[in-house]
Each structure stands twice: as structure tokens, then as C-alpha cells.
Design an enzyme around this catalytic site. Structure first.
Site, mmCIF file in Angstrom:
data_model
loop_
_atom_site.group_PDB
_atom_site.id
_atom_site.type_symbol
_atom_site.label_atom_id
_atom_site.label_comp_id
_atom_site.label_asym_id
_atom_site.label_seq_id
_atom_site.Cartn_x
_atom_site.Cartn_y
_atom_site.Cartn_z
ATOM 1 N N PRO A 188 0.832 -1.212 0.000
ATOM 2 C CA PRO A 188 0.000 0.000 0.000
ATOM 3 C C PRO A 188 0.866 1.262 0.000
ATOM 4 O O PRO A 188 1.758 1.397 0.824
ATOM 5 C CB PRO A 188 -0.803 -0.113 1.296
ATOM 6 C CG PRO A 188 -0.317 -1.306 2.016
ATOM 7 C CD PRO A 188 0.716 -2.000 1.203
ATOM 8 N N GLU A 189 0.614 2.113 -0.947
ATOM 9 C CA GLU A 189 1.329 3.392 -1.021
ATOM 10 C C GLU A 189 0.408 4.496 -0.500
ATOM 11 O O GLU A 189 -0.732 4.229 -0.128
ATOM 12 C CB GLU A 189 1.756 3.662 -2.468
ATOM 13 C CG GLU A 189 2.806 2.685 -2.992
ATOM 14 C CD GLU A 189 4.181 2.858 -2.321
ATOM 15 O OE1 GLU A 189 4.433 3.918 -1.715
ATOM 16 O OE2 GLU A 189 4.973 1.907 -2.398
#
Ligand SMILES: [Zn+2]
Length: 275
Positions: A2-3
Site C-alpha cells: 500500500p502506497e
């Protein structure tokens, strides 16, 4: 992984369901994440009301009267909301490590197969937390602008890509976004940071903001996935213009995209379009 856009989308997805809610119970099935979940977290949270949900870098911050819960999704974590009566509340998956159960029966559940995530408690202002204190500005804030970036980069000799990925310069520019933004700004990832002009800094800021905003907008269409879903496919697919396109034709000039390793991370670039 997840960014920042996924974390922002998660924040927007869960906030409306937990804001103003009172914690009834906290169930910790596996405390050994990246750092151990505090043993007394359930006791600390019992009876407290969620005052605010925010984000700093890739940390979700849930504020209560006596402190904040910091949640990091690590490599593979995701958060889901289950509403009262959902059968899955009483039949958690083996990777569903934490449930925060609210008074109306709503459950906020952390699912994290690789357990690099974190659930921490801090009885103070978030900007004083050791993990947050040294962070650079948010990429979508007014503090991140051409003058700021130019001042930061002109004192650094390291590769432009390494500087952009440094959380002390700006948060939220991970490997994929660094590749994409440098390509769109026409700047070689290997160029020394102090060789980037003020005009190029303006272009980089504009590009970073546009790429992240577009990713967040894409994530917005997946908001319903945060409620009563199985939680296994939370991250949205992006289309990349240069990342992962080694030996494929550049979308701008047709030359083949090169690949190198900078800071142990895959780096993709066009030698004709990026100087
Ligand atoms: Zn090109």
C-alpha cells in the site's frame, strides 16, 4: 505494497464508519506485527470515542481523548469495516489480527498476512511521535512547492530518485511513483539532486501532485470495498508509463526503456526523454 494513495483511500473509506463511535472492545489475536501491539491497548481504548481520523505519510491516525492509535499497513495490510450482524465478524481469517469493536456492533478489522504492519498507541500529539517527527511535508500540502524542493535538493549530491524517495524530503513518493514522476518531468533518475533546476523542481512538484491525485481519484471508486468485503483485493491497479516497462518502447519517443538499480530498487527510464 500500500502506497500513500491506498492509505488515503483507506482513510476515506473507514472514517465515516468509525468517526464519533465509542470503542466497546479491542480483540488482538496476534500482537506480533512489525512492533508488538501494546498489551494494554484494549484497556486503553475501552469506552473512548473516536474524535478524528487523519493520515500522516502512510500512517493512519485515530485520535481519542487521551491519545492516538497509529496504524501502518506495512507490506500487505488492509483495513475493513464490518457492520453489525455480518457473519464474518465471528469467523475471522487467520490473518485478521486485530478487531476494534464499536458500541453499535461495527468492527474495524486489520488483515495483514505478512505482519509488517503496526498498531501503536501514543499519548501525545502525533507530530511528536518518533516515527512522525522527522518526516518531510505531505506531497499534496502547500508546504511542498518548487522553492522548498529546490532548497532541499541543491544541498544534495545523491541521485535525484533517492532524494525524492527520502521521507525527510517529502513523504509518500515510493519507488513506483518516483519512477513515474521523473519520467513525466523529463529528469533522469541518476542526475545529481543538486543539478536539478528550480524550473525542473516546479515541474517535479506539479507531476508528483498530479500522479498522486490521480491515484487517489482512482481509489475513490473502490470505496465500497472497505465495507463488508473479504478484504483480499484492496489495492487498485494503476497504469504505468515507465515503471516495469524494461525493453519496451518509450510511450513518448519509441526508444527502449532502460532498467538500472538505484538504492536496491528497480529504476526504469528513457535515456532520450530523461536528461
Ligand atoms: Zn523516450
Amino acid at each position: 505494497m500500500p502506497e500513500l494513495p491506498e492509505v488515503e483511500t483507506t482513510l476515506r473509506g473507514i472514517s465515516p464508519h468509525i468517526h464519533g463511535q465509542t470503542v466497546a472492545n479491542t480483540i488482538i489475536r496476534q500482537p506480533k506485527l512489525r512492533w508488538r501491539i501494546p498489551d494494554d491497548l484494549a484497556h486503553t481504548l475501552a469506552g473512548q470515542t473516536v474524535l478524528e481520523c487523519t493520515r500522516r505519510a502512510k500512517y493512519l491516525l485515530i485520535r481519542f481523548a487521551t491519545g492516538i492509535v497509529l496504524i501502518h499497513l506495512g507490506m500487505s495490510g488492509s483495513l475493513r469495516i464490518f457492520t453489525a450482524g455480518d457473519a464474518r465478524i465471528s469467523s475471522p481469517d487467520k490473518h485478521d489480527h486485530v478487531d476494534i469493536v464499536f458500541a453499535d456492533g461495527t468492527v474495524l478489522r486489520l488483515h495483514d498476512p505478512r505482519r509488517f504492519g503496526a498498531v501503536l498507541w501514543f499519548a501525545g500529539a502525533p507530530e511528536h511521535h518518533p516515527l512522525l517527527a522527522a518526516l518531510g511535508p505531505e506531497p499534496l500540502s502547500p508546504q511542498f512547492n518548487a522553492d522548498y524542493l529546490y532548497e532541499k535538493l541543491r544541498k544534495q549530491k545523491r541521485a535525484a530518485k533517492l532524494a525524492l524517495m527520502d521521507n525527510a524530503v517529502v513523504v509518500g513518493v515510493g519507488n513506483i511513483y518516483a519512477n513515474e514522476c521523473l519520467f513525466k518531468a523529463g529528469v533522469s533518475p541518476m542526475r545529481a539532486a543538486n543539478q536539478i533546476t528550480r524550473q525542473e523542481c516546479a515541474l517535479l512538484v506539479e507531476t508528483i501532485q498530479a500522479v498522486l491525485q490521480r491515484a487517489i481519484a482512482t481509489g475513490g471508486s473502490t470505496l465500497r470495498d472497505f465495507v463488508n468485503s473479504d478484504g483480499k483485493s484492496g489495492y487498485f491497479q494503476q497504469e504505468y508509463t515507465v515503471y516495469g516497462r524494461h525493453n519496451q518502447p518509450c510511450l513518448q519517443c519509441g526508444d527502449l526503456i532502460h532498467k538500472a538499480v538505484i538504492g536496491q530498487r528497480g529504476t526504469f527510464y528513457c535515456t532520450r526523454c530523461q536528461k
